[in-house]
Design a protein around this motif. Sequence first.
Motif, PDB file in Angstrom:
ATOM      1  N   ILE A  28      17.732 -44.336  -5.938  1.00 45.86           N
ATOM      2  CA  ILE A  28      17.781 -42.988  -5.931  1.00 45.86           C
ATOM      3  C   ILE A  28      16.445 -42.574  -5.320  1.00 45.86           C
ATOM      4  O   ILE A  28      15.412 -42.921  -5.646  1.00 45.86           O
ATOM      5  CB  ILE A  28      18.229 -42.227  -7.216  1.00 45.86           C
ATOM      6  CG1 ILE A  28      19.581 -42.783  -7.544  1.00 45.86           C
ATOM      7  CG2 ILE A  28      18.199 -40.598  -6.718  1.00 45.86           C
ATOM      8  CD1 ILE A  28      19.432 -43.697  -8.820  1.00 45.86           C
ATOM      9  N   PHE A  29      16.583 -41.470  -4.034  1.00 45.99           N
ATOM     10  CA  PHE A  29      15.321 -40.861  -3.595  1.00 45.99           C
ATOM     11  C   PHE A  29      15.591 -39.718  -3.156  1.00 45.99           C
ATOM     12  O   PHE A  29      16.593 -39.095  -3.207  1.00 45.99           O
ATOM     13  CB  PHE A  29      15.058 -41.593  -2.239  1.00 45.99           C
ATOM     14  CG  PHE A  29      14.570 -43.122  -2.424  1.00 45.99           C
ATOM     15  CD1 PHE A  29      13.359 -43.503  -2.786  1.00 45.99           C
ATOM     16  CD2 PHE A  29      15.650 -44.206  -2.438  1.00 45.99           C
ATOM     17  CE1 PHE A  29      13.049 -44.788  -2.965  1.00 45.99           C
ATOM     18  CE2 PHE A  29      15.479 -45.343  -2.457  1.00 45.99           C
ATOM     19  CZ  PHE A  29      13.811 -45.692  -2.677  1.00 45.99           C
ATOM     20  N   GLN A  30      14.642 -38.551  -3.531  1.00 48.61           N
ATOM     21  CA  GLN A  30      14.609 -37.335  -2.810  1.00 48.61           C
ATOM     22  C   GLN A  30      13.235 -36.915  -2.698  1.00 48.61           C
ATOM     23  O   GLN A  30      12.132 -37.374  -2.906  1.00 48.61           O
ATOM     24  CB  GLN A  30      14.908 -36.587  -4.387  1.00 48.61           C
ATOM     25  CG  GLN A  30      14.161 -36.377  -5.272  1.00 48.61           C
ATOM     26  CD  GLN A  30      14.461 -35.332  -6.446  1.00 48.61           C
ATOM     27  OE1 GLN A  30      15.420 -35.954  -7.249  1.00 48.61           O
ATOM     28  NE2 GLN A  30      13.988 -34.242  -6.833  1.00 48.61           N
ATOM     29  N   THR A  31      13.287 -35.855  -1.779  1.00 45.96           N
ATOM     30  CA  THR A  31      12.022 -35.333  -1.377  1.00 45.96           C
ATOM     31  C   THR A  31      11.202 -34.859  -2.316  1.00 45.96           C
ATOM     32  O   THR A  31      11.933 -33.730  -3.105  1.00 45.96           O
ATOM     33  CB  THR A  31      12.403 -34.250   0.020  1.00 45.96           C
ATOM     34  OG1 THR A  31      13.320 -34.780   0.950  1.00 45.96           O
ATOM     35  CG2 THR A  31      11.223 -33.658   0.456  1.00 45.96           C
ATOM     36  N   ARG A  32       9.900 -34.935  -2.273  1.00 45.50           N
ATOM     37  CA  ARG A  32       9.238 -34.490  -3.368  1.00 45.50           C
ATOM     38  C   ARG A  32       8.126 -33.308  -2.708  1.00 45.50           C
ATOM     39  O   ARG A  32       8.090 -32.864  -1.568  1.00 45.50           O
ATOM     40  CB  ARG A  32       8.120 -35.325  -3.909  1.00 45.50           C
ATOM     41  CG  ARG A  32       8.820 -36.425  -4.703  1.00 45.50           C
ATOM     42  CD  ARG A  32       7.935 -37.647  -4.812  1.00 45.50           C
ATOM     43  NE  ARG A  32       8.408 -38.677  -5.844  1.00 45.50           N
ATOM     44  CZ  ARG A  32       7.945 -39.891  -6.115  1.00 45.50           C
ATOM     45  NH1 ARG A  32       7.004 -40.203  -5.549  1.00 45.50           N
ATOM     46  NH2 ARG A  32       8.786 -40.807  -6.817  1.00 45.50           N
ATOM     47  N   SER A  33       7.686 -32.365  -3.645  1.00 44.37           N
ATOM     48  CA  SER A  33       6.950 -31.430  -3.192  1.00 44.37           C
ATOM     49  C   SER A  33       5.359 -31.537  -3.535  1.00 44.37           C
ATOM     50  O   SER A  33       5.176 -31.958  -4.616  1.00 44.37           O
ATOM     51  CB  SER A  33       7.392 -30.070  -3.464  1.00 44.37           C
ATOM     52  OG  SER A  33       6.573 -28.810  -3.350  1.00 44.37           O
ATOM     53  N   PHE A  34       4.550 -31.438  -2.619  1.00 46.17           N
ATOM     54  CA  PHE A  34       3.372 -31.602  -3.027  1.00 46.17           C
ATOM     55  C   PHE A  34       2.368 -30.136  -2.684  1.00 46.17           C
ATOM     56  O   PHE A  34       2.449 -29.557  -1.788  1.00 46.17           O
ATOM     57  CB  PHE A  34       2.638 -32.491  -2.139  1.00 46.17           C
ATOM     58  CG  PHE A  34       3.223 -34.014  -2.535  1.00 46.17           C
ATOM     59  CD1 PHE A  34       2.674 -34.694  -3.301  1.00 46.17           C
ATOM     60  CD2 PHE A  34       4.442 -34.459  -1.715  1.00 46.17           C
ATOM     61  CE1 PHE A  34       3.305 -36.050  -3.865  1.00 46.17           C
ATOM     62  CE2 PHE A  34       4.921 -35.768  -2.010  1.00 46.17           C
ATOM     63  CZ  PHE A  34       4.576 -36.242  -3.195  1.00 46.17           C
ATOM     64  N   SER A  35       1.222 -30.273  -3.284  1.00 42.02           N
ATOM     65  CA  SER A  35       0.207 -29.054  -3.388  1.00 42.02           C
ATOM     66  C   SER A  35      -0.661 -28.893  -2.171  1.00 42.02           C
ATOM     67  O   SER A  35      -0.826 -27.823  -1.584  1.00 42.02           O
ATOM     68  CB  SER A  35      -0.605 -28.813  -4.496  1.00 42.02           C
ATOM     69  OG  SER A  35      -1.337 -29.933  -4.877  1.00 42.02           O
ATOM     70  N   ALA A  36      -1.089 -30.090  -1.652  1.00 44.24           N
ATOM     71  CA  ALA A  36      -2.000 -30.022  -0.583  1.00 44.24           C
ATOM     72  C   ALA A  36      -1.081 -29.577   0.533  1.00 44.24           C
ATOM     73  O   ALA A  36      -0.119 -30.172   1.045  1.00 44.24           O
ATOM     74  CB  ALA A  36      -2.583 -31.462  -0.347  1.00 44.24           C
ATOM     75  N   PRO A  37      -1.713 -28.644   1.675  1.00 38.01           N
ATOM     76  CA  PRO A  37      -0.861 -28.296   2.741  1.00 38.01           C
ATOM     77  C   PRO A  37      -0.736 -29.638   3.964  1.00 38.01           C
ATOM     78  O   PRO A  37      -1.417 -30.049   4.164  1.00 38.01           O
ATOM     79  CB  PRO A  37      -1.817 -27.259   3.217  1.00 38.01           C
ATOM     80  CG  PRO A  37      -2.445 -26.697   2.180  1.00 38.01           C
ATOM     81  CD  PRO A  37      -2.747 -27.543   1.350  1.00 38.01           C
ATOM     82  N   SER A  38       0.505 -29.455   4.142  1.00 42.80           N
ATOM     83  CA  SER A  38       0.651 -30.615   5.218  1.00 42.80           C
ATOM     84  C   SER A  38       2.136 -30.504   5.750  1.00 42.80           C
ATOM     85  O   SER A  38       2.935 -29.779   5.169  1.00 42.80           O
ATOM     86  CB  SER A  38       0.699 -32.029   4.664  1.00 42.80           C
ATOM     87  OG  SER A  38       1.363 -32.890   5.274  1.00 42.80           O
ATOM     88  N   ALA A  39       2.581 -30.922   6.889  1.00 40.61           N
ATOM     89  CA  ALA A  39       3.958 -30.936   7.293  1.00 40.61           C
ATOM     90  C   ALA A  39       4.886 -31.926   6.502  1.00 40.61           C
ATOM     91  O   ALA A  39       5.888 -31.482   6.501  1.00 40.61           O
ATOM     92  CB  ALA A  39       4.086 -31.504   8.767  1.00 40.61           C
ATOM     93  N   ALA A  40       4.202 -32.469   5.826  1.00 38.10           N
ATOM     94  CA  ALA A  40       5.199 -33.351   4.670  1.00 38.10           C
ATOM     95  C   ALA A  40       5.152 -32.815   3.365  1.00 38.10           C
ATOM     96  O   ALA A  40       5.926 -33.475   2.639  1.00 38.10           O
ATOM     97  CB  ALA A  40       4.708 -34.750   4.799  1.00 38.10           C
ATOM     98  N   ALA A  41       4.456 -31.769   3.110  1.00 37.63           N
ATOM     99  CA  ALA A  41       4.160 -31.220   1.619  1.00 37.63           C
ATOM    100  C   ALA A  41       5.688 -30.776   1.118  1.00 37.63           C
ATOM    101  O   ALA A  41       5.571 -30.808  -0.134  1.00 37.63           O
ATOM    102  CB  ALA A  41       3.365 -30.309   1.609  1.00 37.63           C
ATOM    103  N   CYS A  42       6.282 -30.140   1.915  1.00 36.06           N
ATOM    104  CA  CYS A  42       7.423 -29.457   1.426  1.00 36.06           C
ATOM    105  C   CYS A  42       7.297 -28.473   0.282  1.00 36.06           C
ATOM    106  O   CYS A  42       7.820 -28.547  -0.888  1.00 36.06           O
ATOM    107  CB  CYS A  42       8.626 -30.535   1.027  1.00 36.06           C
ATOM    108  SG  CYS A  42       9.081 -31.499   2.259  1.00 36.06           S
ATOM    109  N   PRO A  43       6.372 -27.242   0.512  1.00 32.50           N
ATOM    110  CA  PRO A  43       6.153 -26.491  -0.561  1.00 32.50           C
ATOM    111  C   PRO A  43       7.484 -25.544  -1.088  1.00 32.50           C
ATOM    112  O   PRO A  43       8.361 -25.520  -0.125  1.00 32.50           O
ATOM    113  CB  PRO A  43       5.092 -25.614   0.041  1.00 32.50           C
ATOM    114  CG  PRO A  43       5.356 -25.543   1.333  1.00 32.50           C
ATOM    115  CD  PRO A  43       5.987 -27.035   1.740  1.00 32.50           C
TER     116      PRO A  43
END
Length: 266
Positions: free
Chosen positions: A128-143
């Motif tokens: 199982i996989f899902q997109t995670r959200s990260f605090s550091a700004p980035s195109a990959a961060a998914c806020p």
Amino acid sequence: MLKGYSVPLTPQGKSSATPSPPWHYSSDCIAVEYWADPASVAAVLPPGLSPDDHAAGRAFFWFLDWQFTGSNDEHTDPARYQYREAFILVEARLEGRPVNFCPYIFVDNDAAIARGWIQGYPKKLGSIFQTRSFSAPSAAACPLTEGSRFGASVAAHGERMATARIQLEKKIEDPATVFSRPTTIRRYFPTLSAGRQDKPAVDELTLSLMDNLTFADFWAGSAELTIPEVQGEDMHSLAPREVGRGYRFGMAYSVTDLPILKNLVG
């Protein structure tokens, strides 16, 4: 004396697949609302549950990225106690009361499988996989903000079982407007003894009791969901006819008890 909460029982009691309760959980979740064929939903319900005609086949597909602990800082051993999970909840009735029921669930951790079987969740091994959200700004961060896109998938035995994508649109202030039904599960253990294999040793409807259930950062948006037909699996019978809203949120709760609602052993 052999010790432990679950097998294997050992002299030191350190090898059990899962520690004894209380169990504490925290997770990032993705859930997709959808409608399946009502007849197919009715077909997966165990004795004691009836179809919810008002739900018209309504279900939710959940993906979760979990962190677990018992009473001994198990969360500091993430290799054993972090895991990911995916499952379906269908809407049903128990003596007229609205409930959810879990017919299919996949997980990537043996401790989580042990806890699930003890409770009644029919857990199988999956990826199982899902997109995670990260605090550091980035195109990959998914806020967690309007426009962010998230994906999730579950596979088993090398086959993709389900794929979901959501796009956040607005924050939901009251999660109870989305999730308000308790979840029932079927605690089932078969008998292997010859002549009794059609008579389970345990067959119970149980209540998934969640102490201190808490939601955080609850967002809603548009959603996509596919559940393809896979050889050797039945989950595609609950494939979506219509897809509703998608949700991304944090969730936490504890487990200290398992109420038995019905004993189905005749």
